[in-house]
Design a protein around this motif. Structure first.
Motif, PDB file in Angstrom:
ATOM      1  N   UNK B  28      22.804 -13.226  46.032  1.00 30.56           N
ATOM      2  CA  UNK B  28      23.255 -11.903  45.564  1.00 30.56           C
ATOM      3  C   UNK B  28      22.096 -10.917  45.545  1.00 30.56           C
ATOM      4  N   UNK B  29      20.918 -11.379  45.130  1.00 24.96           N
ATOM      5  CA  UNK B  29      19.733 -10.503  45.092  1.00 24.96           C
ATOM      6  C   UNK B  29      19.376 -10.028  46.498  1.00 24.96           C
ATOM      7  N   UNK B  32      21.990  -7.446  47.492  1.00 22.56           N
ATOM      8  CA  UNK B  32      21.753  -6.196  46.760  1.00 22.56           C
ATOM      9  C   UNK B  32      20.579  -5.426  47.372  1.00 22.56           C
ATOM     10  N   UNK B  33      19.546  -6.159  47.765  1.00 23.99           N
ATOM     11  CA  UNK B  33      18.374  -5.541  48.374  1.00 23.99           C
ATOM     12  C   UNK B  33      18.758  -4.851  49.689  1.00 23.99           C
ATOM     13  N   UNK B  35      21.805  -3.775  50.482  1.00 23.97           N
ATOM     14  CA  UNK B  35      22.645  -2.613  50.164  1.00 23.97           C
ATOM     15  C   UNK B  35      21.764  -1.442  49.736  1.00 23.97           C
ATOM     16  N   UNK B  36      20.795  -1.719  48.863  1.00 23.65           N
ATOM     17  CA  UNK B  36      19.904  -0.676  48.370  1.00 23.65           C
ATOM     18  C   UNK B  36      19.118  -0.027  49.501  1.00 23.65           C
ATOM     19  N   UNK B  39      21.567   2.166  51.508  1.00 23.84           N
ATOM     20  CA  UNK B  39      21.998   3.373  50.810  1.00 23.84           C
ATOM     21  C   UNK B  39      20.852   4.352  50.581  1.00 23.84           C
ATOM     22  N   UNK B  40      19.659   3.810  50.414  1.00 27.08           N
ATOM     23  CA  UNK B  40      18.554   4.645  49.974  1.00 27.08           C
ATOM     24  C   UNK B  40      17.255   4.179  50.631  1.00 27.08           C
ATOM     25  N   UNK B  42      14.620   5.567  51.564  1.00 26.66           N
ATOM     26  CA  UNK B  42      13.364   6.151  51.105  1.00 26.66           C
ATOM     27  C   UNK B  42      12.732   5.417  49.955  1.00 26.66           C
ATOM     28  N   UNK B  43      13.525   4.646  49.183  1.00 24.11           N
ATOM     29  CA  UNK B  43      12.983   3.980  48.003  1.00 24.11           C
ATOM     30  C   UNK B  43      12.501   2.571  48.291  1.00 24.11           C
ATOM     31  N   UNK B  48       9.980   2.371  54.254  1.00 25.57           N
ATOM     32  CA  UNK B  48       9.447   3.661  53.915  1.00 25.57           C
ATOM     33  C   UNK B  48       8.211   3.992  54.741  1.00 25.57           C
TER      34      UNK B  48
END
Lengths: 234, 66
Positions: B28-29, B32-33, B35-36, B39-40, B42-43, B48
């Motif tokens: 799951x981690x 989630x990583x 997905x993050x 979605x984003x 830049x973070x 980056x």
């Protein structure tokens, strides 16, 4: 997660797995078999540490719930729910291993003795905690209701612990063990506690990531600011 | 069932549930990583191009990989 954290985390899980394997070997290869019950008594070396760690997980939910009621910070709610999930898992293991042991030792899967009943109530209380949460839409209200519930649910833990001392029960109120058995039991606390703490920490990290992701979805402008603090990235 | 079978069953249940859950959290981690980072971008340090140690070749606008 930075590289150092990742390495520490990996080392922690490898150490936990190694200690867990060592405990199983110690239980079956080194610890003497109990005379009356035979091999099935070896279930005890995992059953008791997992039960104590269930209380620990419930205690963390209790402390985090008080933390939320005091400070109203989302991190406390994230910690409370993470710990409650692990508490349900550990309590399930306690009930299942207890039932298997009971079937062999007492000839029945279940009996309504005070400790077993309070343990089942504990499991149901924390399952209800997890089932109720998604039904509340507002994040603040969900955290508040969960925090109050988390404090009240913990009241069952002393009942589980003290039930054998206060009421007649099928469980013994004190345990006499041979020195090797005592040493094995103490050793087993180490991997089981490390595993429980590791599970709570892993679940908490995931919970934080999910919460931050949802907060960003609710408020995309905060996402832009966070992602682009200097304003020159798009 | 013999006492030994009971003991083995109890250990199997414990190991499957506890370590199975640990594996589920790990998967799951990872999800989630992913997905993050989708979605984003830049973070995420890996995606980056503006952060020291980041991967320059993943998102549009990053510097060309050497």
């Amino acid at each position: 997660m930075n590289t150092v954290n990742k390495k520490v985390w990996t080392a922690y899980w490898l150490a936990t797995a190694a200690l867990f394997a060592a405990a199983v070997v110690m239980i079956f290869a080194w610890t003497p078999t109990e005379a009356t019950m035979g091999t099935v008594q070896k279930v005890f070396y995992l059953h008791l540490p997992v039960a104590i760690n269930t209380f620990l997980a419930c205690l963390i939910t209790f402390i985090a719930s008080i933390g939320y009621l005091w400070q109203r910070r989302q991190v406390w709610d994230d910690l409370a729910v993470s710990s409650a999930k692990v508490a349900v898992l550990l309590c399930s293991v306690v009930l299942l291993t207890g039932m298997i042991w009971g079937h062999s030792a007492w000839g029945q899967w279940w009996t309504w003795s005070p400790r077993l009943t309070f343990s089942l109530v504990l499991w149901l209380l924390y399952v209800a905690y997890l089932v109720i949460r998604p039904s509340i839409e507002s994040r603040q209200r969900r955290a508040l209701v969960s925090a109050v519930y988390g404090v009240v649910a913990f009241l069952d833990v002393p009942l589980v612990y003290l039930s054998v001392k206060l009421m007649p029960d099928i469980h013994p109120s004190s345990i006499g063990l041979a020195p090797e058995m005592k040493m094995t039991l103490l050793f087993c606390f180490l991997p089981v506690t490390m595993l429980a703490v590791g599970l709570i920490a892993a679940r908490y990290r995931l919970q934080r990531a999910e919460t931050l992701s949802m907060q960003q979805a609710d408020d995309p402008s905060s996402n832009m600011i966070a992602a682009n603090p200097a304003g020159g990235f798009t | 069932m013999s006492p030994t079978t009971h003991a083995i069953a109890a250990y199997a249940v414990t190991i499957l549930l506890l370590w199975g859950y640990a594996m589920t959290l790990w998967l799951s981690a990872r999800r989630q990583k992913t997905i993050n980072s989708q979605n984003n971008p830049g973070r995420s340090l890996e995606n980056n191009p503006g952060v020291s140690g980041g991967n320059p070749g993943i998102i549009r606008g990053g510097s060309e990989p050497s």
